[in-house]
Design a protein around this motif. Structure first.
Motif: not given
Ligand code: GBH
Length: 472
Positions: A25-27, A126-128, A171-173, A229-231, A315-320, A374-376, A420-422, A427-430
Motif C-alpha cells: 500500500y505504501q508504494i 500481509y502488510h496491513w 508484518n508486525e501483528p 520489537l522495542y527495547a 499516551l504513546s511514544a510517537a503517535a501521529a 527485516s526492517e530498520n 533497510a526500511w525503506s 506513504f508513511e501511513w497516518a
Molecule cells: C514499520 O513499523 C512499518 O512496518 C512500516 O510500514 C513503516 O513505514 C515503518 O515502520 C516506519 O514507520 O506511539 O506507542 O503508538 C514501525 C513500527 C510501531 C513504529 C508503532 C511507531 C508508534 C508506537 N511502529 N510505533 S506508539
C-alpha cells in the motif's frame, strides 16, 4: 578510489543478505487497476482526520507501473534481496473466493524481474491492507478472518513458491492489532480494547494457519513470522515504573514472541487484559497452530521506549498528530517519557544498543531460531541540493545498527540478513508523505527517483561486504 577501504574492518559472513524493504500500500498506487478490490486503508484515508493533510495512497509512488525501473535501481545498489508485500485485495478483491489472476500476475512479473537481476525476492503476505469486505464482516477481531488469510496465503504461495524461497506471514501483528483496533491511528481506525486483543490473537492464528498451509504445499519454502520489537526501559527503579515496563514489554514484545516461539501467551499479560476479554478468546489447539515450527524470525527494530507508571507521560511514544487514543490495551495509565537520546525525524530515539539487547534476548530466552532484521531505518529531513540528496544522518543510523548486527554475529547469533526500511520514500501511513524513510528520494510530483547519499553509502557497504573498523 579508496583502496584502504576495500578491505573492511568488519566483514559480514558470505551469504549475508543485504536488502531493502517496502510494502504494497505504501508504494504501489494503481488502487483500481486490474480488478484490485478495496482495502481498509483505501477507506480509512477517505475519512477526515485520519491522515496528516488528508493524503492517501491512490497513486503513492506508482510502483505498480514503475516496478521495472525500481528493480533496476535495486540492481544498481547491489541489493542481494528485496522484501515486498503482496496486496491481499489485489489478489483476492473481497478476501475470499476466486483469485484475481490479473492482480497476481503483477507479483509474478515483479518476481521474474527481480530474479532476472539476481535479486532474491522475500515475500510478506500481509502488510496491513485487509480487504474491506473482510473488515465489513468483522475484521481481525472475527476469528474467521484467520482462515480467510490462510486460504489467501496458500493461493499466493501455490503460484509463486517455485520462484520465491523466503516467505513471511504477517508484518508486525502488534501494529495491525493495536494501532488498527485500539488506538485507531491505523486502519480500520476502531477504538475497542477488547476487540484489539482478539485481533492480536487472530493475527497470530492467521500466521500459524498460513505457515501450516504453505509448509504442506512446499516443504522447501523458508517461512518466518515478523514482529516489531522495542527495547524497553523503566523511567526509574520505582515499583510503578518497573510495572509499567513489564506491561509495555508484555504487550509489545512477549505477547508475540512467546506465542510464536513458545506456544503460550505470557500469564502476566493475560491477567492485565482479563477484564477486557471475558469469555476468553483462545480455543483448543490455537497455541499449537500459532507456534508451528518456523525457519526464521523476522525482526523489525526502530527504537526504545522509556516508560513510567506515574501519571503525566505521553499516551504513546510517537503517535501521529491525528485522531487516535492509546494502543496500550489494559495499561492505558502507562506514560512514555524522553529517554534523552538523539531522535530521528519521527521523534523516535536512536538506540542501536537497544537492537543488541533485543537480539541477545531473543537468542537467550527463546528456542534457537535464525534471525533476520527485516526492517530498520529512519526518517530525516533530507537536504535536496541541485539534484543531489544529502542524508548523512540516515547513513549514520544504518551504519550504527549494522555494527550491532556484526557484533551479534561475532557473539555467535544466527543473524542472516538486514533489510533497510525503506528502499524508497513512500506513504508513511497516518503521517502521509511528510516523513521520508527512503534510501532513494522520490519527487512526488514527477515520480523521479534519486539515490540519496545514504543509498550510495549502502551500495558501497554491500560491495565491500562490510564496514570499516571503528578506527578508520
Ligand atoms: C514499520 O513499523 C512499518 O512496518 C512500516 O510500514 C513503516 O513505514 C515503518 O515502520 C516506519 O514507520 O506511539 O506507542 O503508538 C514501525 C513500527 C510501531 C513504529 C508503532 C511507531 C508508534 C508506537 N511502529 N510505533 S506508539
Amino acid at each position: 578510489t579508496r583502496p584502504e577501504t576495500e578491505t573492511p574492518g568488519l566483514t559480514f559472513p558470505t551469504g549475508f543478505v543485504w536488502g531493502a524493504a517496502t510494502s504494497a500500500y505504501q508504494i504501489e498506487g494503481a488502487v483500481t487497476a486490474d480488478g484490485r478490490g478495496t482495502s481498509v486503508w483505501d477507506t480509512f484515508c477517505r475519512q477526515p482526520g485520519r491522515i496528516v493533510g488528508g493524503q492517501n495512497a491512490d497513486v503513492a509512488i506508482d510502483h505498480y507501473n514503475r516496478y521495472r525501473d525500481d528493480v533496476a535501481l535495486m540492481a544498481d545498489l547491489g541489493l542481494t534481496a528485496y522484501r515486498f508485500s503482496v496486496s491481499w485485495p489485489r489478489v483476492q478483491p473481497d478476501g475470499a473466493g476466486a483469485i484475481n489472476a490479473r492482480g497476481l500476475d503483477f507479483y509474478k512479473r515483479l518476481v521474474d524481474e527481480l530474479l532476472g537481476h539476481g535479486i532474491d525476492p522475500w515475500v510478506t503476505l500481509y502488510h496491513w491492507d485487509l480487504p474491506q469486505a473482510l473488515e465489513d464482516a468483522g475484521g481481525w477481531p472475527a476469528r474467521d478472518t484467520s482462515k480467510r488469510f490462510a486460504d489467501y496465503a496458500a493461493a499466493v504461495h501455490a503460484e509463486l513458491s517455485d520462484r520465491v524461497r523466503n516467505w513471511s506471514t504477517v508484518n508486525e501483528p502488534w501494529c495491525a492489532a493495536f494501532l488498527g483496533y485500539a488506538s485507531g491511528e491505523h486502519a480500520p481506525g476502531r477504538r475497542e480494547p477488547g476487540a484489539a486483543i482478539r485481533a492480536a490473537h487472530h493475527l497470530n492464528l492467521a500466521h500459524g494457519l498460513a505457515t501450516q498451509a504453505m509448509r504442506a504445499q512446499d516443504p522447501a519454502s523458508r517461512i518466518g513470522g515478523c514482529v516489531n520489537l522495542y527495547a524497553i526501559s523503566p523511567a526509574t527503579g520505582s515499583d510503578a515504573d518497573l510495572d509499567a515496563a513489564r506491561r509495555i514489554d508484555g504487550l509489545q514484545n512477549r505477547f508475540f514472541l512467546d506465542a510464536l516461539l513458545k506456544g503460550a501467551y505470557p500469564e502476566d499479560v493475560l491477567a492485565d487484559v482479563a477484564h477486557l476479554t471475558e469469555g476468553g478468546f483462545i480455543q483448543d489447539g490455537d497455541m499449537a497452530t500459532i507456534s508451528a515450527p518456523l525457519d526464521m524470525l523476522l525482526i523489525n527494530y526502530y527504537s526504545r521506549f522509556t516508560v513510567s507508571g506515574a501519571p503525566g507521560g505521553a499516551l504513546s511514544a510517537a503517535a501521529a498528530p491525528t485522531d487516535s487514543g492509546s494502543p496500550w490495551v489494559g495499561s492505558e495509565h502507562v506514560g512514555f517519557v524522553n529517554g534523552g537520546r538523539p531522535v530521528t525525524g519521527m521523534g523516535w530515539e536512536i538506540d542501536d544498543a537497544g537492537l543488541y539487547e533485543i537480539l541477545m534476548r531473543v537468542h537467550e530466552e527463546y528456542p534457537p531460531i535464525p534471525l533476520v532484521i527485516s526492517e530498520n531505518g529512519a526518517a530525516f529531513d533530507d537536504v535536496v541540493d541541485d539534484g543531489a540528496v544529502h542524508d548523512p544522518d540516515r547513513a549514520a543510523y544504518i551504519e550504527a545498527h549494522l555494527r550491532v548486527c556484526h557484533a551479534a554475529i561475532e557473539a555467535g547469533l544466527p543473524l542472516q540478513g538486514y533489510f533497510a526500511w525503506s528502499l524508497m520514500d513512500n506513504f508513511e501511513w497516518a503521517w502521509g508523505y511528510g516523513k521520508r524513510f527512503g534510501l532513494v528520494y522520490v519527487d512526488y510530483e514527477t515520480q523521479l527517483r534519486t539515490a540519496k547519499s545514504s543509498a550510495l553509502w549502502y551500495a558501497d557497504t554491500i560491495r565491500r561486504g562490510g564496514l570499516p573498523s571503528p578506527a578508520e
